[in-house]
Design a protein around this motif. Sequence first.
Motif, PDB file in Angstrom:
ATOM      1  N   UNK A  32     -42.270-100.669  69.852  1.00 53.76           N
ATOM      2  CA  UNK A  32     -42.330-102.114  69.799  1.00 53.76           C
ATOM      3  C   UNK A  32     -42.846-102.563  68.434  1.00 53.76           C
ATOM      4  N   UNK A  33     -43.915-101.877  67.970  1.00 52.98           N
ATOM      5  CA  UNK A  33     -44.497-102.206  66.669  1.00 52.98           C
ATOM      6  C   UNK A  33     -43.501-101.936  65.547  1.00 52.98           C
ATOM      7  N   UNK A  34     -42.795-100.798  65.680  1.00 53.79           N
ATOM      8  CA  UNK A  34     -41.810-100.458  64.653  1.00 53.79           C
ATOM      9  C   UNK A  34     -40.721-101.516  64.564  1.00 53.79           C
ATOM     10  N   UNK A  38     -38.920-104.306  61.282  1.00 53.34           N
ATOM     11  CA  UNK A  38     -37.503-104.367  60.926  1.00 53.34           C
ATOM     12  C   UNK A  38     -37.147-105.455  59.893  1.00 53.34           C
ATOM     13  N   UNK A  39     -37.604-106.708  60.082  1.00 52.53           N
ATOM     14  CA  UNK A  39     -37.230-107.741  59.110  1.00 52.53           C
ATOM     15  C   UNK A  39     -37.634-107.381  57.689  1.00 52.53           C
ATOM     16  N   UNK A  40     -38.839-106.839  57.550  1.00 50.63           N
ATOM     17  CA  UNK A  40     -39.327-106.440  56.224  1.00 50.63           C
ATOM     18  C   UNK A  40     -38.398-105.381  55.625  1.00 50.63           C
ATOM     19  N   UNK A  41     -38.067-104.377  56.437  1.00 48.15           N
ATOM     20  CA  UNK A  41     -37.206-103.295  55.947  1.00 48.15           C
ATOM     21  C   UNK A  41     -35.840-103.845  55.535  1.00 48.15           C
TER      22      UNK A  41
ATOM     23  N   UNK B  78     -44.636-115.111  57.602  1.00 52.68           N
ATOM     24  CA  UNK B  78     -44.312-114.692  58.970  1.00 52.68           C
ATOM     25  C   UNK B  78     -43.921-113.211  59.024  1.00 52.68           C
ATOM     26  N   UNK B  79     -43.234-112.732  57.991  1.00 55.31           N
ATOM     27  CA  UNK B  79     -42.814-111.324  58.007  1.00 55.31           C
ATOM     28  C   UNK B  79     -43.904-110.395  57.486  1.00 55.31           C
TER      29      UNK B  79
END
Lengths: 306, 268
Positions: A32-34, A38-41, B78-79
């Motif tokens: 869930x944390x991973x 995702x958006x950052x990656x 936010x990110x």
Amino acid sequence: MVNVRTMKPIPPLLANIEEREVLRKIKKQKLYLLALLLPFILFIIGFEIGPLVAMLKDSFYADDGIQVTIQQYLTIFKSKFYLQAIQNSLVISLFSAVTSVIIAVIAAYSFTKFSQKIQNRLLMIANMTSNFEGIPLSFSYIILLGNNGLFTLLFSKLGLDIFAGFNLYSWTGLILVYIYFQIPLAIMLIYPSYQGIKKQWKEASSLLNGTALSFWIHIGIPVLLPSIAGTFSILFANAMGAYATAYALVGSNYNLLSLQIASLVSSDVSLRPQLGSAMGVLLAATMIGAMWFNERMMRRIRRDLR
Amino acid sequence: MKSSLAFHKVIVGLLVIYLIIPLVGTFLFSMAGKWDHTILPESYTVKWYIELFQDERFYRALQHTLFLIVVTVGLSVVIMLPTIFIITVYFGKWEKWLQAASMLPYGIPPIVGAVGLIKVYSDGPIQIAGTPWILVGAYFITILPFMYQGIRNSLRTVNAIQLVDAAELLGATKFQAFRTVVFPNIISGILVSTLLSVALLFSEFAFANLLVGGRFETIQIYLADKLNKSGHLTSAIVITYYSIILLLTGTVLKLTFRKENAPSLLKG
């Protein structure tokens, strides 16, 4: 030592199930944390690493975008025009960085002679003026020193022809504006290292019959040197990558690396993206070299002073 | 000793004059009515500012810039907040990768970044070159080093790991721990890097010009376009623009100053 298990016996099977349950829960949580990462990656791949890789790859293609070749790099190194762009950028960056560092070393030293309150004020002025860069700065120089600039007109009316042979839209003009935006930055970077020179060192040096001059030659300058070198590399990189200032001042009338890259990848007339990519790779390599040098110098400061 | 102080006064005086002359000159020019053969303007007027504030193109450009800033900085907060929080608290071993990815843009000038961005987004599955969305992506990366450092330092200052451990021990979930314990404690620390990012994006020209240009005119593009037209009007734009920047960086300086002074007061 008392074993917890022996105190409160749990049937091994049950413990196993409980453990598995907890592990599964932790695993689920981690997943869930991973997912939250995702958006950052995606942003890093899409707008940082991806474009850099695309540029590197593109630089090894011919103009048609199909054939793999090192032709683009050969073109750059064979063309007088592009070599001159690189040379102009290097010279202007070296010259403005050296001048600004020298001025900043002297000015920051003068700063330290004032009370803390005044020092803070001066640093604030440096900080504020360091934000005056790019298009607004070029404009400011144009109205002061351009063809119809205030100073240009004023001096010619006063009969002083200091600016008679001066042309803002040229190498000298660029140098002048580059130095202006480098000085405040250089001061802010060099000033802290003067805090590392302790008063006691000066006292010790003079107790041993050292003069002020010998103190600076043998102690002061060697201590400042890594931070001067580091600052120099940052200023150099800063000038190499500068685009807005040059664009506003000379447009495409002056042959600079950053202006050439821009016109190769985004103009309507001379679009050659693969060649632009190759020049971008060269510029990036220079920047990374300068940053690497700065990093090494910063490490030396830390080892020397702490 | 006294003569040496005079020497330093001369140096600092010259430097300050040198640094503020372009600003003062631009300011006077923006207020000047008639000014061609005297040291100071012969008459003053505010008509350039009136003209500027009646220019719809100026407002549209300002709007575009503000839109980009709000979307990018908002998205970044936010990110980046959860990302940095999760990695420092739960995946400590990846921290150096996060740092490398976040600090890399610092060494890559926009002119280089733009080359690859144009390549990736002008054809292929996602064609956003020439739209504001490519700028949002580019700006997200531009402000990354500042946001990363700001958030990471705040998390360290408040001992986020211990705070979360304590909260979880008391029965809170991870999300609760973050929302009610960590977040309120770091919000002021993030403010500084947020303002810095806003100032940075306000003065960004290279990406805006190369990736989008006149199709989505930002304040810097507007300024560059006016550069060779009325000098007085452009001065008024420059001064208005620089006042906003001053306000932003002034607030940043004040906030950092207060933060730096607080611990030393405690130390006595």
